[in-house]
Design an enzyme around this catalytic site. Structure first.
Site, mmCIF file in Angstrom:
data_model
loop_
_atom_site.group_PDB
_atom_site.id
_atom_site.type_symbol
_atom_site.label_atom_id
_atom_site.label_comp_id
_atom_site.label_asym_id
_atom_site.label_seq_id
_atom_site.Cartn_x
_atom_site.Cartn_y
_atom_site.Cartn_z
ATOM 1 N N GLU A 57 0.808 -1.225 0.000
ATOM 2 C CA GLU A 57 0.000 0.000 0.000
ATOM 3 C C GLU A 57 0.839 1.271 0.000
ATOM 4 O O GLU A 57 0.492 2.269 -0.643
ATOM 5 C CB GLU A 57 -0.944 0.009 1.200
ATOM 6 C CG GLU A 57 -2.054 -1.032 1.120
ATOM 7 C CD GLU A 57 -1.595 -2.450 1.425
ATOM 8 O OE1 GLU A 57 -0.473 -2.612 1.956
ATOM 9 O OE2 GLU A 57 -2.335 -3.400 1.135
ATOM 10 N N HIS A 126 -11.292 -4.743 8.158
ATOM 11 C CA HIS A 126 -12.109 -4.600 6.951
ATOM 12 C C HIS A 126 -13.304 -3.683 7.194
ATOM 13 O O HIS A 126 -14.226 -3.645 6.387
ATOM 14 C CB HIS A 126 -12.625 -5.949 6.472
ATOM 15 C CG HIS A 126 -11.572 -6.853 5.905
ATOM 16 N ND1 HIS A 126 -10.615 -7.450 6.665
ATOM 17 C CD2 HIS A 126 -11.334 -7.267 4.627
ATOM 18 C CE1 HIS A 126 -9.835 -8.201 5.898
ATOM 19 N NE2 HIS A 126 -10.251 -8.101 4.650
HETATM 20 C C1 TPP Z 1 -1.906 -4.852 4.370
HETATM 21 C C2 TPP Z 1 -2.934 -5.654 3.636
HETATM 22 N N1 TPP Z 1 -3.285 -5.299 2.382
HETATM 23 C C3 TPP Z 1 -4.241 -5.972 1.713
HETATM 24 C C4 TPP Z 1 -4.855 -7.033 2.294
HETATM 25 C C5 TPP Z 1 -5.963 -7.772 1.530
HETATM 26 N N2 TPP Z 1 -5.512 -9.124 1.197
HETATM 27 C C6 TPP Z 1 -5.829 -10.167 1.993
HETATM 28 S S1 TPP Z 1 -5.076 -11.559 1.513
HETATM 29 C C7 TPP Z 1 -4.353 -10.824 0.174
HETATM 30 C C8 TPP Z 1 -3.441 -11.649 -0.706
HETATM 31 C C9 TPP Z 1 -2.377 -12.371 0.085
HETATM 32 O O1 TPP Z 1 -1.581 -13.173 -0.719
HETATM 33 P P1 TPP Z 1 -0.284 -13.879 -0.152
HETATM 34 O O2 TPP Z 1 0.510 -12.925 0.670
HETATM 35 O O3 TPP Z 1 0.399 -14.503 -1.290
HETATM 36 O O4 TPP Z 1 -0.842 -14.972 0.872
HETATM 37 P P2 TPP Z 1 -1.929 -16.094 0.606
HETATM 38 O O5 TPP Z 1 -3.272 -15.499 0.920
HETATM 39 O O6 TPP Z 1 -1.793 -16.527 -0.799
HETATM 40 O O7 TPP Z 1 -1.622 -17.198 1.581
HETATM 41 C C10 TPP Z 1 -4.712 -9.467 0.142
HETATM 42 C C11 TPP Z 1 -4.286 -8.543 -0.912
HETATM 43 C C12 TPP Z 1 -4.473 -7.379 3.610
HETATM 44 N N3 TPP Z 1 -5.052 -8.387 4.270
HETATM 45 N N4 TPP Z 1 -3.520 -6.682 4.255
#
Ligand code: TPP
Lengths: 325, 361
Positions: A57, A126
């Protein structure tokens, strides 16, 4: 159309009208956003004008600053309100201050869209009300639409605005429907609107709670014969205090309604301003119906925690209990 | 211990068991050396798969607000968690059910968080597991700080930060890796590279040859491991933990695996990924691979399958029992945990809410 569609339409039309408008963020391209707000933009305008960013972000907002410096009009999305905190540094340190730092030479036409606020049953981070962080940061405009048509019009204005705008979209209104006339612009940023006229008490609110206030006003009229006037601020910075003051001067009473914690929330500012403007017209202290000074509660408790029709009507009743006659 | 972790970062993930169950010795290291520990890991993986499935069912029944499934990532999580001591702190993201179960956390404690009666996870910190961390990337710095504290306390503790491929793009993670290297903190940053961050594939997330390669820039060892090979994950983390305990500092481990299901129960992966891709990975299932290996070396016993299945069924039942009709708790409780002592204003607001709830009945 729904508010989701209206915001999507505003992005489409803004991108068509001005090829300097670029849309980016986490999952906004290929997936069209986790709420599908940006659906179809990448297909229509290509991957340079609508793209997925890495999960970062601070990076999203920081890069938008650089793009704006070179003449683009970035419209980044931060996926959820609680994830603006990692971006806070870039917003507060740079985005909000670039114009004054450069004595007006550099404009920052950046509109940060943030699906915001609660009441949709989501996990931690959220459902946060971040508006006062932004409103307290000089140099930012803060816009919170409550209807699809306003969302369309205010977003078009925000993107055309030469200053940075925090565009906070009330998620609980995402599926609200309304006819939207894409040819007609409504009032510009900085104008509040009286959503329901009345003469007993003024309820001042914005975003997702406008619907709650209108529902409460209908109930109040039916059950108590109170005629509640509802003012929708639509933008918190600039704040249209004149419209609010005119209403309160007529009704003599005011309740401010917001989801965010009470202490130093928008209600505090509005109460202080009204007190300066219309002190002699007041029949009762300005009261607040708000969220509480706690972290946003877990999903199953948000219904009790958030201010709803009952808390608002209780507060209206308290306002009416001040009787100088 | 053989040197799985070397100064050069290899692109080819370390693998000790091939997908068909044959051993693929690496640097002279043979998975048969952990064969006695594999049945426990197998059991933990089966438990994870079962509880994960039950969580998805409960979400579909409206009992949970949301759930991020971990099917496919069992070997990475179980292999990692079983290589550590119970007093080593884990800093999870939110998809680490396998690690939670290895730590003996009650599945109900995990389920109730997703139900939305708690934020963060119940029964976690008691077992040296930090609460579920929704704000991505932020947990990695906590792991580094806790590791530094372990050094100061001289308790020989190691910390593990779990992060996803997407999460490694967050600024906090870069700060964490750099700080860990500078401080030589006894910390393992364990990346589960499951191919996708919601809809964003790794190609749009990073362009380094691998995430393990980033270690070079921070000045620490980096290692890529087959995340569907429980023996390899276990041995790599065991070695990283041993290095950390010796005072040799942090390790970046990248477990290459796959998220079989949707990102969460509200996500629709058909919008962004192909069935073919999913099928390719389904063939690499970590649980069947473990079983095939045990059969291959003659260490398989049919009672293991039965026993693992019945253990999983018990856990599923305890999850259902915990979740079904679990009370939401009084809303006024949110005021109790803001400060050690509530402020007068919080007490006023608590009374206000209590009165309001009473009026509404
Ligand atoms: C700081 C932040 N930004 C955005 C989100 C929204 N979000 C939740 S999960 C996700 C993707 C995460 O992907 P990854 O780090 O590869 O982990 P995975 O869910 O695949 O295990 C996003 C963008 C968040 N939870 N926290």
């Amino acid at each position: 159309m729904t508010m989701v569609q209206a915001i999507g339409a505003a992005l489409h039309d803004a991108m068509a009208a001005d090829d300097r408008v670029v849309v980016f963020g986490e999952d906004v391209g290929r997936q069209g956003g986790v709420f599908r707000v940006t659906d179809g933009l990448q297909g229509t305008y290509g991957e340079q004008r609508c793209f997925d960013t890495p999960l970062a972000e601070s990076g999203i907002v920081g890069a938008a600053i650089g793009m704006a410096l070179r003449g683009f009009r970035p419209v980044p999305e931060i996926q959820f309100d609680g994830f603006t905190y990692p971006a806070f540094d870039q917003v507060a340190t740079h985005l909000a201050k670039y114009r004054s730092r450069t004595r007006g030479l550099v404009r920052m036409p950046v509109t940060i869209r943030v699906p915001s606020f609660g009441a949709i049953g989501s996990p931690e981070h959220h459902s946060e009300s971040t508006e006062t962080y932004w409103a307290h940061t000089a140099g930012l405009k803060v816009v919170v639409p409550s209807t699809p048509a306003d969302a369309y019009s205010l977003l078009r204005d925000s993107i055309e605005c030469d200053d940075p705008v925090m565009f906070l979209e009330p998620k609980r209104r995402y599926w609200a429907k309304e006819d939207v006339d894409r040819a007609a612009r409504r009032e510009p940023i900085g104008t509040a609107v009286v959503r329901r006229p009345g003469d007993t008490v003024t309820v001042v609110t914005y975003g997702g709670l406008v619907g709650v206030a209108l529902e409460a006003a209908t109930l109040a009229a039916e059950e108590h014969g109170w005629d509640v006037e509802v003012v929708d601020l639509r933008s918190l910075v600039p704040l249209d205090i004149d419209t609010v003051a005119a209403s309160v001067a007529r009704t003599g009473r005011c309740v401010v309604l917001h989801e965010g914690p009470r202490t130093l929330g928008m209600g505090a500012e509005i109460a202080a301003r009204l007190q300066e403007e219309v002190f002699w017209d007041l029949e009762a202290p300005i009261l607040r119906a708000t969220g509480f000074d706690t972290p946003y509660p877990p999903t199953r408790l948000e219904g009790d925690w958030l201010p709803g029709v009952d808390r608002l009507l209780d507060t209206v009743e308290r306002s009416l209990s001040y009787d100088h006659a | 211990m053989a040197d799985l972790i070397i100064d050069e970062v290899a692109l080819e993930p370390i693998q000790l068991i091939a997908p068909d169950g044959h051993p693929t010795p690496h640097h002279g290291l043979d998975p048969t050396s952990v064969v006695d520990r594999l049945p426990a890991m197998y059991r933990a993986m089966v438990a994870t798969r079962g509880v994960d499935e039950e969580m998805v069912n409960l979400q579909r029944q409206g009992q949970l607000a949301l759930y991020p499934p971990c099917a496919g990532q069992e070997a990475a999580q179980v292999g990692c968690a079983t290589a550590l001591r119970d007093t080593d702190w884990l800093f999870p993201q939110y998809r680490e059910l396998g690690a939670f179960l290895v730590r003996g956390i009650d599945p109900g404690g995990v389920g109730l968080s997703w139900r939305g009666t708690w934020n963060g996870g119940l029964g976690f910190v008691e077992r040296c597991v930090a609460p579920i961390c929704i704000a991505i990337g932020t947990n990695t710095l906590h792991a580094v700080g806790a590791a530094m504290a372990s050094t100061w306390l001289g308790d020989g503790g190691v910390t593990v930060a779990f992060i996803g491929d997407g999460g490694t793009s967050e600024g906090d993670v870069h700060e964490a890796l750099n700080l860990a290297a500078v401080q030589q903190a006894p910390c393992i940053v364990f990346v589960q590279n499951n191919g996708w961050a919601i809809s964003t594939p790794t190609h749009d997330q990073y362009r380094a040859p691998s995430l393990a390669h980033r270690a070079i820039g921070y000045g620490m060892p980096g290692v890529r491991v087959d995340g569907n090979d429980v023996a390899a994950c276990h041995m790599v983390v065991a070695e990283a933990a041993e290095r950390a305990r010796r005072g040799d500092g942090p390790t970046l481990v990248e477990a290459v695996t796959y998220r079989m299901g949707p990102h969460t129960t509200s996500d629709d992966p058909t919008r962004y990924r192909s069935e073919g891709e999913v099928a390719t990975w389904r063939a690499l299932d970590p649980i069947t691979r473990c079983e095939a290996f045990l059969r291959h070396v003659g260490a398989w016993d049919d009672t293991l399958a039965e026993e693992a299945a019945s253990h999983a069924a018990d856990l599923r039942r305890s999850l259902r029992d915990a979740v079904y009709d679990a009370p939401d708790g009084p809303a006024t409780e949110v005021f109790e945990h803001v400060f050690a002592e509530p402020t007068p204003e919080l007490l006023r607001q608590r009374d206000e809410l209590a009165a309001e709830l009473e009026r509404e009945g």
